[in-house]
Design a protein around this motif. Structure first.
Motif, short mmCIF file in Angstrom:
data_model
loop_
_atom_site.label_atom_id
_atom_site.label_comp_id
_atom_site.label_asym_id
_atom_site.label_seq_id
_atom_site.Cartn_x
_atom_site.Cartn_y
_atom_site.Cartn_z
N LEU A 1 92.44 2.40 88.29
CA LEU A 1 91.95 1.60 89.76
C LEU A 1 90.93 1.07 89.34
O LEU A 1 91.10 -0.51 89.82
CB LEU A 1 91.81 2.67 90.60
CG LEU A 1 92.95 3.14 91.41
CD1 LEU A 1 92.54 4.36 92.68
CD2 LEU A 1 94.02 2.46 92.15
N TRP A 2 89.79 1.27 88.63
CA TRP A 2 88.80 0.40 88.07
C TRP A 2 89.37 -0.84 87.24
O TRP A 2 89.18 -1.80 87.73
CB TRP A 2 87.67 1.29 87.56
CG TRP A 2 86.75 0.40 87.25
CD1 TRP A 2 86.29 -0.20 85.95
CD2 TRP A 2 85.34 -0.09 88.05
NE1 TRP A 2 85.04 -0.81 85.98
CE2 TRP A 2 84.61 -0.93 87.44
CE3 TRP A 2 85.36 -0.04 89.32
CZ2 TRP A 2 83.65 -1.45 88.05
CZ3 TRP A 2 84.06 -0.48 90.01
CH2 TRP A 2 83.33 -1.16 89.21
N ILE B 1 98.60 -5.16 95.17
CA ILE B 1 98.55 -5.32 93.82
C ILE B 1 97.64 -4.45 92.88
O ILE B 1 98.12 -4.31 91.76
CB ILE B 1 98.13 -6.89 93.78
CG1 ILE B 1 99.07 -7.79 94.52
CG2 ILE B 1 97.73 -7.44 92.56
CD1 ILE B 1 98.69 -8.95 94.80
N ILE B 2 96.42 -4.28 93.15
CA ILE B 2 95.80 -3.17 92.63
C ILE B 2 96.34 -1.78 92.15
O ILE B 2 96.25 -1.60 91.06
CB ILE B 2 94.30 -2.89 93.34
CG1 ILE B 2 93.53 -4.38 93.60
CG2 ILE B 2 93.70 -1.99 92.65
CD1 ILE B 2 92.47 -4.29 94.27
N LEU C 1 87.87 5.04 96.42
CA LEU C 1 87.31 5.98 97.25
C LEU C 1 87.67 7.42 96.84
O LEU C 1 87.27 8.39 97.38
CB LEU C 1 88.23 6.02 98.65
CG LEU C 1 87.89 4.59 99.37
CD1 LEU C 1 88.77 4.57 100.64
CD2 LEU C 1 86.44 4.29 99.68
N ASP C 2 88.42 7.24 95.74
CA ASP C 2 89.00 8.86 95.13
C ASP C 2 89.02 8.81 93.53
O ASP C 2 88.98 7.76 93.02
CB ASP C 2 90.27 9.10 95.63
CG ASP C 2 90.57 10.91 95.51
OD1 ASP C 2 89.89 11.34 94.54
OD2 ASP C 2 91.38 11.25 96.68
N GLN C 3 88.94 10.04 92.79
CA GLN C 3 88.86 10.01 91.47
C GLN C 3 90.67 10.08 91.01
O GLN C 3 90.84 9.79 89.96
CB GLN C 3 88.14 11.27 90.84
CG GLN C 3 86.80 11.02 91.20
CD GLN C 3 85.98 12.26 90.51
OE1 GLN C 3 86.38 13.34 90.30
NE2 GLN C 3 84.66 11.98 90.41
N ASP C 4 91.28 10.15 91.89
CA ASP C 4 92.92 10.21 91.70
C ASP C 4 93.28 9.01 92.09
O ASP C 4 93.19 8.34 92.82
CB ASP C 4 93.52 11.37 92.69
CG ASP C 4 93.00 12.83 92.07
OD1 ASP C 4 93.04 13.05 90.90
OD2 ASP C 4 93.08 13.63 93.08
N LEU C 5 94.36 8.79 91.34
CA LEU C 5 95.20 7.56 91.40
C LEU C 5 96.35 7.89 92.55
O LEU C 5 97.33 8.54 92.40
CB LEU C 5 96.10 7.16 90.06
CG LEU C 5 97.04 5.95 90.21
CD1 LEU C 5 96.60 4.65 90.70
CD2 LEU C 5 97.55 5.86 88.65
N ARG C 6 95.81 7.34 93.78
CA ARG C 6 96.67 7.53 94.85
C ARG C 6 96.53 6.39 95.85
O ARG C 6 95.58 5.40 95.54
CB ARG C 6 95.88 8.65 96.01
CG ARG C 6 95.87 10.04 95.16
CD ARG C 6 95.03 11.14 95.79
NE ARG C 6 94.55 10.61 97.24
CZ ARG C 6 94.19 11.51 98.22
NH1 ARG C 6 94.35 12.74 98.18
NH2 ARG C 6 93.99 11.12 99.43
N ARG D 1 99.18 1.72 88.51
CA ARG D 1 100.32 2.32 88.06
C ARG D 1 100.75 2.07 86.57
O ARG D 1 101.19 2.70 85.90
CB ARG D 1 101.23 2.61 89.18
CG ARG D 1 100.72 3.30 90.40
CD ARG D 1 102.03 3.33 91.45
NE ARG D 1 101.41 3.79 92.77
CZ ARG D 1 101.56 3.12 94.03
NH1 ARG D 1 102.03 1.93 93.94
NH2 ARG D 1 100.92 3.71 94.88
N ASP D 2 100.97 0.47 86.45
CA ASP D 2 101.51 0.02 85.31
C ASP D 2 100.54 0.33 84.12
O ASP D 2 101.02 0.70 83.11
CB ASP D 2 101.41 -1.55 85.51
CG ASP D 2 102.80 -1.88 86.42
OD1 ASP D 2 103.58 -1.11 86.75
OD2 ASP D 2 102.83 -3.19 86.75
#
Length: 148
Positions: A50-51, A134-135, A95-100, A140-141
């Protein structure tokens, strides 16, 4: 009537139940490789996908502040050459450490030029939603590419 546990609790219970079974199975050729592309990659304080996706998405805008531990990116005002009477400023929070899907939040400010002065103007909700999409898509990509 059966009582359903909240999704995070039931997922955690499922994981706890299946984890001991992970060691069972065939030889080393059947074992999956270490999940380098796990959805929870946090070597910088927030989800790394995400970053990176946030920085890539906002790369055309001047950055005013970045905090990889807190997961905040603030841009400076950006004027699109195609619409010089309008400018945008964004704040993206991870907002989270998971990719959600709910782990990224975009806040936007928009101003228009009126009589030589910048005046606040509304931002379409679709603009913020599109940036979040988009982010997330880029994140995910990036994860898919890391799996290789």
């Amino acid at each position: 009537m059966a009582r359903r546990l909240p999704a995070p609790v039931s997922a955690g219970l499922l994981l706890a139940a299946l984890l001991p079974l992970a060691a069972c199975g065939g030889g080393s050729k059947d074992r999956p490789k270490a999940d380098l592309a796990a959805s929870r990659v946090t070597t910088i304080g927030v989800n790394a996908y995400l970053w990176r996706a946030t920085l890539d998405t906002l790369s055309f805008m001047p950055l005013a502040q970045t905090d990889s531990n807190g997961g905040v990116v603030v841009t400076d005002w950006y004027i699109d050459p195609n619409t010089p009477g309008e400018r945008m400023k964004l704040t993206v929070s991870i907002l989270d450490q998971d990719l959600r899907a709910d782990a990224v939040r975009v806040a936007a400010s928009r101003q228009v030029s009126q009589n030589g002065a910048w005046v606040d103007a509304p931002v379409k909700a679709a603009t913020v939603q599109k940036l979040e999409e988009i982010i997330l898509t880029k994140a995910r990509d990036l994860r898919r590419m890391a799996i290789g």
